[in-house]
Write a protein that holds these residues in place. Sequence first.
Motif, PDB file in Angstrom:
ATOM      1  N   LEU A 128      43.396 -13.586  32.327  1.00 29.94           N
ATOM      2  CA  LEU A 128      42.854 -14.754  33.006  1.00 29.94           C
ATOM      3  C   LEU A 128      42.503 -14.491  34.475  1.00 29.94           C
ATOM      4  N   PRO A 129      43.340 -13.821  35.272  1.00 31.73           N
ATOM      5  CA  PRO A 129      42.932 -13.537  36.659  1.00 31.73           C
ATOM      6  C   PRO A 129      41.676 -12.657  36.727  1.00 31.73           C
ATOM      7  N   VAL A 130      41.541 -11.754  35.768  1.00 32.11           N
ATOM      8  CA  VAL A 130      40.352 -10.896  35.730  1.00 32.11           C
ATOM      9  C   VAL A 130      39.116 -11.740  35.433  1.00 32.11           C
ATOM     10  N   ILE A 131      39.244 -12.657  34.502  1.00 30.37           N
ATOM     11  CA  ILE A 131      38.117 -13.508  34.132  1.00 30.37           C
ATOM     12  C   ILE A 131      37.738 -14.423  35.292  1.00 30.37           C
ATOM     13  N   VAL A 132      38.724 -15.023  35.954  1.00 30.93           N
ATOM     14  CA  VAL A 132      38.446 -15.908  37.086  1.00 30.93           C
ATOM     15  C   VAL A 132      37.805 -15.104  38.220  1.00 30.93           C
ATOM     16  N   GLY A 133      38.348 -13.910  38.499  1.00 33.25           N
ATOM     17  CA  GLY A 133      37.786 -13.068  39.550  1.00 33.25           C
ATOM     18  C   GLY A 133      36.347 -12.661  39.259  1.00 33.25           C
TER      19      GLY A 133
END
Length: 186
Positions: A128-133
């Motif tokens: 999820l942090p990768v996708i948001v970033g």
Amino acid sequence: PQPVLLVGLTPQAEIEAVASDLRERFIAFAVVALMAVAILAYGLGRTIVRSLKELAEAAGSVARGHFERRVPARGRDEFGRLGRAFNDMAAQLELRLEELAAERGRVRDAIARFGEALAATHDPYALLPVIVGSTVEATGAAGGRLVVDEQEIARAGDPDAGGKPLAIPLGSDGNEAAVLYLSPEG
């Protein structure tokens, strides 16, 4: 009546003396004029050589990657225009180098996120942090956050910066419990 004829006689030595005096004055004036032209040509030549030397040194600095180097752009003549054109070129190269460095940083970050995603494939919440970033970077937003059931799960950038965030509901059943908030730049 006979026509009257007046004759003035001047001794030959006197005529030759005046002619010699005029010749000497002319030669002296010519020598002084040639010296003045030579001094002027020397001064102009030095100015041209100095301008070309400054331009060559600046071009060498730019060739070695020192894009901050500038040349004095004096006057409105060809050297002044050449100096201004060189300075514009160096400024553009410096700007492009900064843009390239920023892009290189973004690529490095994207590759790092991709590596993190590959390493975290066994845990979907780690993605999820990768996708948001990636979403923040792709949209040019100042920041973003993913909220699930009113709890922040992931964030990237500075989601508190910028204007009012854009809320993007996630899900397909109409009762989305997950919302992606993207804060615009400025």
